[in-house]
Scaffold this motif. Structure first.
Motif, short mmCIF file in Angstrom:
data_model
loop_
_atom_site.label_atom_id
_atom_site.label_comp_id
_atom_site.label_asym_id
_atom_site.label_seq_id
_atom_site.Cartn_x
_atom_site.Cartn_y
_atom_site.Cartn_z
N UNK A 256 6.66 -17.91 24.06
CA UNK A 256 6.78 -19.12 24.88
C UNK A 256 7.25 -18.85 26.30
N UNK A 257 8.35 -18.13 26.44
CA UNK A 257 8.87 -17.94 27.79
C UNK A 257 7.95 -17.05 28.62
N UNK A 258 7.34 -16.04 27.98
CA UNK A 258 6.41 -15.18 28.71
C UNK A 258 5.17 -15.94 29.14
N UNK A 259 4.67 -16.82 28.27
CA UNK A 259 3.49 -17.61 28.60
C UNK A 259 3.78 -18.53 29.79
N UNK A 260 4.90 -19.23 29.74
CA UNK A 260 5.25 -20.13 30.84
C UNK A 260 5.39 -19.36 32.15
N UNK A 261 5.92 -18.13 32.07
CA UNK A 261 6.07 -17.32 33.28
C UNK A 261 4.72 -16.95 33.88
N UNK A 262 3.71 -16.68 33.02
CA UNK A 262 2.36 -16.36 33.53
C UNK A 262 1.77 -17.55 34.29
N UNK A 263 2.11 -18.76 33.88
CA UNK A 263 1.54 -19.96 34.50
C UNK A 263 2.40 -20.50 35.64
N UNK A 264 3.47 -19.81 35.97
CA UNK A 264 4.37 -20.26 37.03
C UNK A 264 3.60 -20.42 38.35
N UNK A 265 3.88 -21.50 39.06
CA UNK A 265 3.22 -21.76 40.34
C UNK A 265 2.02 -22.66 40.24
N UNK A 266 1.55 -22.94 39.03
CA UNK A 266 0.41 -23.84 38.83
C UNK A 266 0.93 -25.25 38.54
N UNK A 267 0.34 -26.24 39.21
CA UNK A 267 0.82 -27.61 39.01
C UNK A 267 -0.01 -28.42 38.03
N UNK A 268 -1.26 -27.97 37.75
CA UNK A 268 -2.11 -28.61 36.74
C UNK A 268 -2.69 -27.52 35.85
N UNK A 269 -2.51 -27.68 34.54
CA UNK A 269 -3.01 -26.72 33.55
C UNK A 269 -4.04 -27.45 32.69
N UNK A 270 -5.27 -26.95 32.66
CA UNK A 270 -6.32 -27.53 31.83
C UNK A 270 -6.65 -26.55 30.71
N UNK A 271 -6.40 -26.96 29.47
CA UNK A 271 -6.65 -26.12 28.30
C UNK A 271 -7.92 -26.60 27.61
N UNK A 273 -10.48 -26.04 24.42
CA UNK A 273 -10.87 -25.45 23.14
C UNK A 273 -9.88 -24.46 22.58
N UNK A 274 -8.58 -24.71 22.78
CA UNK A 274 -7.54 -23.80 22.29
C UNK A 274 -6.35 -24.61 21.83
N UNK A 275 -5.56 -24.06 20.90
CA UNK A 275 -4.28 -24.69 20.59
C UNK A 275 -3.35 -24.64 21.79
N UNK A 276 -2.41 -25.55 21.84
CA UNK A 276 -1.37 -25.56 22.89
C UNK A 276 -0.01 -25.36 22.23
N UNK A 277 0.47 -24.20 22.10
CA UNK A 277 -0.14 -22.89 22.19
C UNK A 277 0.16 -22.16 20.90
N UNK A 278 -0.48 -21.00 20.67
CA UNK A 278 -0.18 -20.18 19.50
C UNK A 278 0.89 -19.14 19.88
N UNK A 279 2.01 -19.17 19.13
CA UNK A 279 3.10 -18.21 19.38
C UNK A 279 3.27 -17.30 18.17
N UNK A 280 3.73 -16.08 18.45
CA UNK A 280 3.94 -15.11 17.37
C UNK A 280 5.41 -14.93 17.04
N UNK A 281 6.25 -15.00 18.05
CA UNK A 281 7.70 -14.90 17.84
C UNK A 281 8.38 -16.01 18.61
N UNK A 286 10.80 -23.62 28.52
CA UNK A 286 9.75 -24.65 28.55
C UNK A 286 8.43 -24.11 28.02
N UNK A 287 7.58 -25.03 27.54
CA UNK A 287 6.25 -24.64 27.09
C UNK A 287 5.36 -24.28 28.27
N UNK A 288 5.51 -25.01 29.36
CA UNK A 288 4.77 -24.75 30.60
C UNK A 288 5.78 -24.83 31.74
#
Length: 534
Positions: A256-271, A273-281, A286-288
């Motif tokens: 979760x935290x790594x995913x949110x960090x990858x999306x940092x700086x984006x103000x609109x996220x369009x997903x 055909x995917x789950x929001x989101x699949x986590x392993x650990x 925040x989610x985003x």
């Protein structure tokens, strides 16, 4: 023998009209009457274990875009298959599963091999499950099962058939069609389009639904029109975007935290055909990124219901993206910085897995289909072998091992002669190694590349994440995969020296039929290693 139209006749008549003329299975006593007078225009692909049968049928379905038919043996066979059924459900693969059952007159006595509550056994990992009250209702139930399997979100369905049903009189199933595409309400499209048009820095996240629904060209057009960079969702079972495109950014991590960090700086996220989101650990945060708005397009009401953030729009991806393209303005945003080129590792013994993947990339035929099940090396695999065309890559997004090898076999059976290359871990292949026998019997054009690190590297990495220095049961030395494969009818080579790799890959790609390469690689024992790290 009766000459009247039977359940069996109606069953095969419907399968023929639906395009399901290949049966994957492992037969037993409760299926024998199903195969009496087996039609000449059908083929039976024998698997030596039921997991292999279901996964190979899934590979066939992924290759054709149509549901595939699999026959399982009573309660025990269904039990054996459930790991593959779980994968098919999570990965939205349409598989029609027919399970044998003891005769109706025997069921009150709890007979040998009988399933006590057959319709409940595979739930919740099938979309539809039934044993009909009357034998003559089996053909209509089959037709319903097929339509459910093929309605987005696609997935496996299950029909239990008592063995004496097959000889009962029945009527043919009338032909009818179901048009399965559906679009979002106009106001929802307008809301999303307005958000994209007003965004300072939008981003798109694509999942397997993009490729499953044939929407990849539209998604590329949308990304280019909006000027939005594109990520692939965590642990996606398909690609969904050309990985050599200037807007492609990579693969989001299942943390979760790594995913949110990858999306940092984006103000609109369009997903899409995917789950929001699949986590392993588990991780906190925040989610985003804080302040960002998320919009989610998916065809599955269950997915849209449980998504923890954002606004979900129920739609098939093709219809939803087509609608957006009419409303989104052409943006003049600068392209993101190109992804940094990765240095090619040098030759060393034992080999760096990245070195092996780079060599594989050099030898791949242009039309090859790649099937991947190497959890220890999944991220470096994607980083070094970009998927650039629709249908060129398959894996599992659900995580139950034993899927990749039989999926590769079924995909090769369904193919038109293109080479299928299965890149698999030494731990993964042992969950369904029997699939090699089926590959040999069908003489499929398939190369199996075993990345042999002599253990469950991904499990070790997860152990290190929680400060375990050693994890019991994660070393698996001593398996001779080439000898094992030879015993199942598949030739191959063991490769322990980097100097021998190019010649071995050339031989494996050119071989007429299946071929296995057992390649020794360095174990992933670095304390810094994480299987999703980039």
């Amino acid at each position: 023998m009766t000459t009247e139209f039977t359940v069996r006749d109606a069953f095969f008549d419907f399968c023929r009209r639906a395009g399901m003329t290949t049966v994957y299975g492992n037969p037993g006593s409760t299926e024998l009457r199903m195969f009496r007078d087996f039609p000449d225009d059908f083929s039976y692909v024998l698997a030596l274990q039921e997991t292999v049968a279901v996964a190979a049928a899934a590979g066939h379905a992924l290759g054709t875009g149509n549901a595939a038919l699999v026959s399982l043996h009573s309660a025990g066979g269904v039990g054996h298959s459930l790991g593959a059924v779980f994968n098919a459900h999570r990965d939205r693969v349409p598989v029609v599963i027919i399970a044998g059952q003891q005769s109706r007159a025997m069921l009150p006595t709890r007979p040998f091999l009988g399933a006590d509550e057959p319709a409940l056994f595979p739930r919740p990992y099938v979309k539809w499950s039934r044993q009909t009250e009357r034998g003559e209702d089996v053909p209509a139930a089959l037709a319903e099962a097929y339509r459910v399997a093929m309605t987005p979100p696609c997935g496996p369905v299950f029909l239990s058939v008592p063995e004496d049903d097959w000889d009962r009189p029945a009527e043919p199933v009338p032909h009818r069609a179901v048009r399965t595409g559906f679009a979002p309400e106009p106001a929802a499209l307008r809301e999303v389009a307005d958000a994209l048009n007003g965004a300072a820095n939008p981003v798109i996240v694509v999942g397997p639904g993009v490729e499953d629904e044939g929407a990849l060209p539209l998604v590329v057009e949308l990304a280019e029109k909006a000027g939005a960079p594109v990520w692939i969702s965590p642990l996606s079972g398909r690609s969904g975007f050309p990985e050599d495109h200037r807007l492609f950014q990579g693969f989001l991590p299942p943390v979760r935290d790594q995913l949110a960090a990858r999306l940092e700086g984006h103000d609109v996220v369009l997903v899409l055909g995917a789950p929001v989101f699949t986590y392993h650990v588990h991780s906190e945060g925040p989610f985003i990124p804080d302040g960002a708005k998320l919009f989610h397009f998916d065809c599955d009401p269950a997915q849209t219901a449980w998504a923890p953030v954002g606004t979900s729009v129920l739609t098939t991806i093709d219809a939803g993206v087509s609608g957006l393209l009419d409303l989104v303005d052409k943006a003049d945003r600068p392209a993101p910085e190109p992804r940094a080129a990765l240095a090619r590792p040098g030759a060393a013994d034992p080999m760096d897995p990245a070195f092996v993947i780079e060599a594989l990339r050099d030898h791949l035929p242009a039309d090859a289909v790649i099937v991947e099940e190497c959890p220890s090396h999944r991220d470096l695999f994607h980083a070094r072998l970009p998927i650039t065309r629709s249908g060129g890559f398959l894996t599992t997004g659900s995580g139950a091992l034993g899927w990749g090898l039989p999926v590769a076999v079924g995909r090769a059976v369904a193919g038109a002669g293109e080479r299928v290359v299965c890149v698999i871990g030494d731990g993964s292949i042992m969950y369904s190694v029997q699939a090699l026998w089926t590959a040999a019997q069908q003489n499929v054009p398939m190369t199996v590349l075993v990345l042999n690190n002599r253990g469950y590297g991904a499990v070790k990495a997860l152990g290190r994440r929680i400060e375990m220095d050693t994890v019991p049961g994660t070393d698996i030395p001593g398996i001779d995969f080439v000898t094992l494969a030879k015993g199942l009818g598949v030739p191959g080579r063991t490769v322990s020296a980097a100097a021998d790799l190019d010649a071995a890959l050339a031989e494996g790609m050119a071989h007429d039929g299946p071929f296995i390469l057992d390649v020794s690689v360095v174990p992933d024992d670095s304390p810094a290693y994480e299987p999703w790290a980039r």
